[in-house]
Design a protein around this motif. Structure first.
Motif, short mmCIF file in Angstrom:
data_model
loop_
_atom_site.label_atom_id
_atom_site.label_comp_id
_atom_site.label_asym_id
_atom_site.label_seq_id
_atom_site.Cartn_x
_atom_site.Cartn_y
_atom_site.Cartn_z
N ASP A 72 32.00 17.01 23.50
CA ASP A 72 32.20 18.59 23.84
C ASP A 72 33.95 18.68 24.01
N MET A 73 34.43 17.62 24.72
CA MET A 73 35.97 17.54 24.97
C MET A 73 36.53 17.30 23.56
N TRP A 74 35.98 16.24 22.84
CA TRP A 74 36.38 15.84 21.58
C TRP A 74 36.72 17.14 20.54
N ALA A 75 35.33 17.68 20.47
CA ALA A 75 35.57 18.90 19.68
C ALA A 75 36.60 19.74 20.12
N ARG A 76 36.67 20.08 21.35
CA ARG A 76 37.79 21.15 21.80
C ARG A 76 38.89 20.63 21.48
N ASN A 77 39.24 19.28 21.75
CA ASN A 77 40.59 18.96 21.34
C ASN A 77 40.74 18.65 19.85
N ARG A 82 43.80 21.20 15.51
CA ARG A 82 43.66 21.91 13.98
C ARG A 82 44.30 23.45 14.13
N VAL A 83 44.37 23.83 15.13
CA VAL A 83 45.22 25.14 15.27
C VAL A 83 46.78 25.15 15.28
N ASN A 84 47.04 23.89 15.93
CA ASN A 84 48.49 23.33 16.16
C ASN A 84 48.90 22.47 15.11
N ASP A 85 48.15 22.38 14.11
CA ASP A 85 48.45 21.47 12.90
C ASP A 85 48.83 20.04 13.40
#
Length: 104
Positions: A72-77, A82-85
């Motif tokens: 879960d933490m990996w997915a969040r990171n 992705r959002v911050n490129d």
């Protein structure tokens, strides 16, 4: 496994990182094969069901749901990256996770 000075005097540190890589599905086959070979030795030291990752989990008194929590933490990171490129390599995530959760 490695000669990186990061691991000097800290025998479990690299194993914990490999555990994180295993939990997120990023463990290399070479590492997996080596860990399977030392699984019985790890079991004799730490306990567990004979699988290397179970011995590591027992050595750190991890809850059963730890692999899912790590994923879960990996997915969040990954999403934050992705959002911050920004790309977060799996090994860097493993190091950060272990440093934040298992090092004093």
């Amino acid at each position: 496994m490695t000669t990186d000075p990061r691991y000097d005097g800290q025998p479990l540190l690299r194993l914990l990182e490999l555990y994180v890589l295993w939990a997120i599905g990023e463990l290399s086959q070479e590492s997996e094969d080596g860990l399977k070979r030392i699984g019985p030795k790890l079991q004799s030291i730490y306990g567990g069901d004979g699988q290397w990752h179970d011995a590591i989990a027992r050595s750190m008194h991890m809850p059963e749901e730890m692999p899912a929590a790590i994923r879960d933490m990996w997915a969040r990171n990954l999403e934050i990256g992705r959002v911050n490129d920004v790309t977060l390599p799996p090994q860097k995530f493993a190091e950060m996770f272990v440093d934040e959760n298992f090092r004093n």
